[in-house]
Write a protein that holds these residues in place. Structure first.
Motif, PDB file in Angstrom:
ATOM      1  N   CYS A  21     -14.481   8.451 -19.110  1.00 21.33           N
ATOM      2  CA  CYS A  21     -13.021   8.591 -19.193  1.00 21.33           C
ATOM      3  C   CYS A  21     -12.467   9.320 -17.969  1.00 21.33           C
ATOM      4  N   LEU A  22     -13.133  10.358 -17.544  1.00 20.22           N
ATOM      5  CA  LEU A  22     -12.681  11.100 -16.357  1.00 20.22           C
ATOM      6  C   LEU A  22     -12.776  10.241 -15.105  1.00 20.22           C
ATOM      7  N   LEU A  23     -13.852   9.490 -14.961  1.00 21.08           N
ATOM      8  CA  LEU A  23     -13.980   8.590 -13.811  1.00 21.08           C
ATOM      9  C   LEU A  23     -12.872   7.555 -13.808  1.00 21.08           C
ATOM     10  N   TRP A  24     -12.609   6.964 -14.982  1.00 21.23           N
ATOM     11  CA  TRP A  24     -11.542   5.971 -15.062  1.00 21.23           C
ATOM     12  C   TRP A  24     -10.202   6.592 -14.677  1.00 21.23           C
ATOM     13  N   PHE A  25      -9.924   7.782 -15.178  1.00 18.02           N
ATOM     14  CA  PHE A  25      -8.639   8.421 -14.905  1.00 18.02           C
ATOM     15  C   PHE A  25      -8.456   8.703 -13.419  1.00 18.02           C
ATOM     16  N   PHE A  26      -9.475   9.250 -12.768  1.00 21.35           N
ATOM     17  CA  PHE A  26      -9.314   9.661 -11.380  1.00 21.35           C
ATOM     18  C   PHE A  26      -9.443   8.514 -10.379  1.00 21.35           C
ATOM     19  N   PHE A  27     -10.094   7.431 -10.744  1.00 24.01           N
ATOM     20  CA  PHE A  27     -10.285   6.343  -9.795  1.00 24.01           C
ATOM     21  C   PHE A  27      -9.488   5.094 -10.126  1.00 24.01           C
ATOM     22  N   SER A  28      -8.671   5.141 -11.177  1.00 25.43           N
ATOM     23  CA  SER A  28      -7.824   3.996 -11.466  1.00 25.43           C
ATOM     24  C   SER A  28      -6.597   4.059 -10.562  1.00 25.43           C
ATOM     25  N   SER A  29      -5.981   2.917 -10.352  1.00 26.46           N
ATOM     26  CA  SER A  29      -4.804   2.898  -9.496  1.00 26.46           C
ATOM     27  C   SER A  29      -3.555   2.785 -10.349  1.00 26.46           C
ATOM     28  N   VAL A  30      -2.474   3.319  -9.817  1.00 25.83           N
ATOM     29  CA  VAL A  30      -1.201   3.318 -10.515  1.00 25.83           C
ATOM     30  C   VAL A  30      -0.144   2.698  -9.610  1.00 25.83           C
ATOM     31  N   PRO A  31       0.835   1.983 -10.208  1.00 22.48           N
ATOM     32  CA  PRO A  31       1.913   1.437  -9.386  1.00 22.48           C
ATOM     33  C   PRO A  31       2.866   2.541  -8.957  1.00 22.48           C
ATOM     34  N   VAL A  32       3.239   2.508  -7.689  1.00 21.70           N
ATOM     35  CA  VAL A  32       4.136   3.521  -7.134  1.00 21.70           C
ATOM     36  C   VAL A  32       5.236   2.808  -6.363  1.00 21.70           C
ATOM     37  N   ILE A  33       6.490   3.154  -6.655  1.00 21.17           N
ATOM     38  CA  ILE A  33       7.614   2.588  -5.900  1.00 21.17           C
ATOM     39  C   ILE A  33       7.689   3.336  -4.577  1.00 21.17           C
ATOM     40  N   THR A  34       7.519   2.611  -3.479  1.00 21.19           N
ATOM     41  CA  THR A  34       7.509   3.262  -2.166  1.00 21.19           C
ATOM     42  C   THR A  34       8.874   3.245  -1.497  1.00 21.19           C
ATOM     43  N   THR A  35       9.647   2.197  -1.725  1.00 20.68           N
ATOM     44  CA  THR A  35      10.963   2.085  -1.111  1.00 20.68           C
ATOM     45  C   THR A  35      11.753   1.020  -1.866  1.00 20.68           C
ATOM     46  N   TYR A  36      13.020   0.853  -1.488  1.00 18.97           N
ATOM     47  CA  TYR A  36      13.868  -0.174  -2.086  1.00 18.97           C
ATOM     48  C   TYR A  36      14.411  -1.070  -0.985  1.00 18.97           C
ATOM     49  N   VAL A  37      14.556  -2.344  -1.311  1.00 17.09           N
ATOM     50  CA  VAL A  37      15.094  -3.315  -0.354  1.00 17.09           C
ATOM     51  C   VAL A  37      16.322  -3.958  -0.990  1.00 17.09           C
ATOM     52  N   PRO A  38      17.461  -3.951  -0.274  1.00 18.28           N
ATOM     53  CA  PRO A  38      18.639  -4.621  -0.838  1.00 18.28           C
ATOM     54  C   PRO A  38      18.423  -6.139  -0.840  1.00 18.28           C
ATOM     55  N   TYR A  39      18.870  -6.788  -1.880  1.00 19.64           N
ATOM     56  CA  TYR A  39      18.693  -8.238  -2.000  1.00 19.64           C
ATOM     57  C   TYR A  39      19.949  -8.837  -2.623  1.00 19.64           C
ATOM     58  N   THR A  40      20.455  -9.901  -2.015  1.00 24.58           N
ATOM     59  CA  THR A  40      21.586 -10.649  -2.568  1.00 24.58           C
ATOM     60  C   THR A  40      21.020 -11.883  -3.240  1.00 24.58           C
ATOM     61  N   VAL A  41      21.346 -12.055  -4.498  1.00 25.73           N
ATOM     62  CA  VAL A  41      20.819 -13.173  -5.277  1.00 25.73           C
ATOM     63  C   VAL A  41      21.371 -14.477  -4.723  1.00 25.73           C
ATOM     64  N   GLN A  42      20.464 -15.416  -4.487  1.00 30.02           N
ATOM     65  CA  GLN A  42      20.824 -16.732  -3.953  1.00 30.02           C
ATOM     66  C   GLN A  42      21.130 -17.694  -5.110  1.00 30.02           C
ATOM     67  N   ARG A  43      21.753 -18.784  -4.767  1.00 28.67           N
ATOM     68  CA  ARG A  43      22.070 -19.817  -5.766  1.00 28.67           C
ATOM     69  C   ARG A  43      20.766 -20.323  -6.390  1.00 28.67           C
ATOM     70  N   ASN A  44      20.744 -20.488  -7.679  1.00 28.85           N
ATOM     71  CA  ASN A  44      19.600 -20.975  -8.466  1.00 28.85           C
ATOM     72  C   ASN A  44      18.436 -19.989  -8.545  1.00 28.85           C
TER      73      ASN A  44
END
Length: 134
Positions: A47-70
């Motif tokens: 359990c300790l090995l899994w906890f310390f060596f598992s990966s987690v998603p991390v938001i690093t930055t944000y990108v502006p996006y304009t939704v396109q048609r469809n």
């Protein structure tokens, strides 16, 4: 239940000496207790090995996006979600990170709508997840 006096043994008697003998008693160890302790220690270590060596998603930055048609949320998720991530999870994060948008309320995404897309990386626990700019 038979008492120790009835079966001829005194409490703590291992059964390998006769009455009147001055012999050191040697009891057989209980291997069940030893095996149980080793098993518990092994499970805790895993359990300790899994906890310390598992990966987690991390938001690093944000990108502006304009939704396109469809465009759909599914299409946007296919373009911007990390390969390791389930697209449904990315869509959920996208909805949470855009609370002022209609998508946060479950409405379909509209053409021309402005979204902030979270850029997500998978990092191991214990890595520096955020560092203040100098």
């Amino acid at each position: 239940m038979m008492s120790a006096a009835k079966n001829g043994k005194s409490p703590g008697d291992c059964g390998n000496s006769q009455p009147g003998q001055n012999v050191r008693k040697v009891c057989k160890p209980s291997y069940a207790t030893i095996i149980a302790c080793i098993t518990v220690a092994f499970i805790i270590a895993l359990c300790l090995l899994w906890f310390f060596f598992s990966s987690v998603p991390v938001i690093t930055t944000y990108v502006p996006y304009t939704v396109q048609r469809n465009d759909t949320l599914w299409d946007i998720a296919k373009k911007f979600a990390p390969e390791e991530m389930d697209l449904r999870e990315y869509i959920q994060i996208l909805q949470e990170e855009n609370p002022d948008s209609g998508i946060s309320k479950g409405m379909p995404v509209g053409s021309g709508e402005h979204l902030m897309l979270p850029m997500i990386e998978y990092r191991q626990r214990g890595q520096v997840l955020w560092q203040k700019n100098k």
